[in-house]
Design a protein around this motif. Sequence first.
Motif, mmCIF file in Angstrom:
data_model
loop_
_atom_site.group_PDB
_atom_site.id
_atom_site.type_symbol
_atom_site.label_atom_id
_atom_site.label_comp_id
_atom_site.label_asym_id
_atom_site.label_seq_id
_atom_site.Cartn_x
_atom_site.Cartn_y
_atom_site.Cartn_z
ATOM 1 N N MET A 1 0.853 -1.207 0.000
ATOM 2 C CA MET A 1 0.000 0.000 0.000
ATOM 3 C C MET A 1 0.879 1.243 0.000
ATOM 4 N N ARG A 2 0.504 2.210 -0.818
ATOM 5 C CA ARG A 2 1.263 3.462 -0.833
ATOM 6 C C ARG A 2 0.708 4.401 0.219
ATOM 7 N N ARG A 3 1.632 5.010 0.959
ATOM 8 C CA ARG A 3 1.210 5.979 1.971
ATOM 9 C C ARG A 3 1.072 7.336 1.288
ATOM 10 N N ILE A 4 -0.110 7.934 1.406
ATOM 11 C CA ILE A 4 -0.258 9.225 0.735
ATOM 12 C C ILE A 4 -0.902 10.276 1.651
ATOM 13 N N SER A 5 -0.533 11.521 1.394
ATOM 14 C CA SER A 5 -1.137 12.651 2.106
ATOM 15 C C SER A 5 -1.652 13.645 1.089
ATOM 16 N N ILE A 6 -2.709 14.367 1.465
ATOM 17 C CA ILE A 6 -3.261 15.383 0.568
ATOM 18 C C ILE A 6 -3.343 16.701 1.328
ATOM 19 N N LEU A 7 -2.530 17.653 0.901
ATOM 20 C CA LEU A 7 -2.529 18.988 1.506
ATOM 21 C C LEU A 7 -3.491 19.842 0.679
ATOM 22 N N ARG A 23 -11.533 5.377 -5.523
ATOM 23 C CA ARG A 23 -11.899 4.299 -6.453
ATOM 24 C C ARG A 23 -11.064 3.048 -6.227
ATOM 25 N N ALA A 24 -9.933 3.201 -5.503
ATOM 26 C CA ALA A 24 -9.071 2.038 -5.241
ATOM 27 C C ALA A 24 -8.562 2.104 -3.797
ATOM 28 N N PRO A 25 -9.486 2.085 -2.834
ATOM 29 C CA PRO A 25 -9.093 2.346 -1.445
ATOM 30 C C PRO A 25 -8.060 1.362 -0.905
ATOM 31 N N ASP A 26 -8.033 0.151 -1.453
ATOM 32 C CA ASP A 26 -7.085 -0.840 -0.925
ATOM 33 C C ASP A 26 -5.644 -0.557 -1.348
ATOM 34 N N ASP A 27 -5.488 0.354 -2.305
ATOM 35 C CA ASP A 27 -4.133 0.658 -2.793
ATOM 36 C C ASP A 27 -3.437 1.721 -1.956
ATOM 37 N N TYR A 28 -4.211 2.431 -1.129
ATOM 38 C CA TYR A 28 -3.632 3.597 -0.460
ATOM 39 C C TYR A 28 -3.843 3.555 1.042
ATOM 40 N N ASP A 29 -2.780 3.991 1.738
ATOM 41 C CA ASP A 29 -2.843 4.160 3.180
ATOM 42 C C ASP A 29 -2.763 5.675 3.408
ATOM 43 N N VAL A 30 -3.879 6.288 3.784
ATOM 44 C CA VAL A 30 -3.903 7.748 3.851
ATOM 45 C C VAL A 30 -3.323 8.219 5.186
ATOM 46 N N VAL A 31 -2.288 9.027 5.080
ATOM 47 C CA VAL A 31 -1.596 9.513 6.278
ATOM 48 C C VAL A 31 -2.276 10.795 6.768
ATOM 49 N N ALA A 48 -13.830 8.598 6.012
ATOM 50 C CA ALA A 48 -14.039 7.629 4.922
ATOM 51 C C ALA A 48 -12.727 6.991 4.484
ATOM 52 N N LEU A 49 -11.655 7.781 4.485
ATOM 53 C CA LEU A 49 -10.365 7.263 4.002
ATOM 54 C C LEU A 49 -9.498 6.739 5.148
ATOM 55 N N ARG A 50 -10.027 6.797 6.367
ATOM 56 C CA ARG A 50 -9.300 6.337 7.565
ATOM 57 C C ARG A 50 -7.921 6.981 7.667
ATOM 58 N N ALA A 51 -7.901 8.299 7.536
ATOM 59 C CA ALA A 51 -6.630 9.030 7.642
ATOM 60 C C ALA A 51 -6.087 8.932 9.068
ATOM 61 N N GLN A 52 -4.760 9.026 9.172
ATOM 62 C CA GLN A 52 -4.172 9.066 10.533
ATOM 63 C C GLN A 52 -4.504 10.386 11.203
ATOM 64 N N ILE A 53 -4.392 11.483 10.415
ATOM 65 C CA ILE A 53 -4.538 12.813 11.010
ATOM 66 C C ILE A 53 -5.258 13.754 10.040
#
Length: 391
Positions: A1-7, A23-31, A48-53
């Motif tokens: 899983m790729r760890r990604i953040s969105i500023l 569309r591909a939630p299993d591919d990403y680990d939202v930080v 929804a995306l289970r972000a850490q923060i």
Amino acid sequence: MRRISILGATGSIGQNTIDLIARAPDDYDVVALTGGANIAQLARDARALRAQIAVTAYPDRLEDLRAALAGSDVIAAAGPAALTEAASRPADWVMSAIIGSAGLAPGLAAIGQGATLALANKESLVCAGALVLDTARRYDARLLPVDSEHSAVFQALVGEDMQAVERIIITASGGAFRDWPLEALKSATLSEASSHPNWDMGQRITIDSASMFNKALEIIETREFFGVDPDQIEVIVHPESLIHALVGFRDGALMAHVGAPDMRHAIGYALNWPARCELPVARLDLAQIGQLNFRAPQEARYPALRLAREVMARGGLAGAVFNGAKERALDAFIAGSIGFLDMADVVEEVLTRCEAQAGLLDATMTLETVTETDHLARTWADAVMAERAGR
Ligand code: NDP
């Protein structure tokens, strides 16, 4: 899983990015997800995306964010320092989509932890191009363009030698007023400036498209991103917004990038790079489109383009002044205190005053000097506008 953040997750680019990753939630680990005033959206997406923060830029909205995240595992935080901390959390890919110079410090923090930075926040390169590029080199972080024109150039350059590049042509829709008589621009209203003929974007960039301040920022962004000389960069008005940019090579060939005006294309390219994956964007039917039009931009209609050339010729911290004054003049236009054409006059006057201040534009470029210059440009823009109002 790729760890990604969105500023800037709650904005136009942020929401388009979320549309793709959802569309591909299993591919990403939202930080981390960050936003500003839109707490409900930020909390909804973070859950929804289970972000850490989840971080709001505004400290006085922390309690609202906490309340909106109650019962979830998402950490709530607020303020500029929290934004930077969130951006520096280890991630593989970070979308930099905060609007304005506020995106610079978090973007640098993301680069500082070695993440690939998908750069929508063009203001970072305009205000502090050398600093951003040096930091990326130092931390071995990759920058990928998200602006549609720069993504188009980047794609046209795959496998090419920069020495063979003669020119880069970025297209401009011409914005909301491209067909208005010049005289009528003086009385253009906020709602008229806020509707774009082709693109669905945030309000600020839509107004900047009408004035071509957006294109002015993009000319400077092109210079920084691709390292070409200013006179190798051309702008052409292309009302259909289907060709996003062209690269001209020394054998006379022009490579054009053609696609629907949908930011998910450029975002998706940066997200999947170097692969090309299927994207939910419209496929063009060229026979139905029939023809594409081009015309040279009228300098008198778009003084911002001339100012961008002057800023590049001046170098140093002139980009930070240009952007800071532009942001303040845009605030004033949105607030109804200055007219549409006044924005360029205010920016030009602030540039002139900063140039007259010995050494100001030649200070060493650091986050601190860029931030100070940005604040100074805003203060002087306020002063210029107050003087003009008093006349
Ligand atoms: P929006 O105004 O739609 O969104 C901006 C984002 O930044 C929102 O998440 C907003 O939060 C947040 N934000 C606002 N002020 C601050 C602040 N002071 N500190 C931290 N965060 C803040 O902008 P866009 O998505 O249109 O543009 C984002 C960037 O992408 C800009 O640099 C723009 O030039 C660039 N870009 C945009 C394109 C587009 O199609 N929209 C195309 C190409 C480039 P909130 O909304 O919660 O207040």
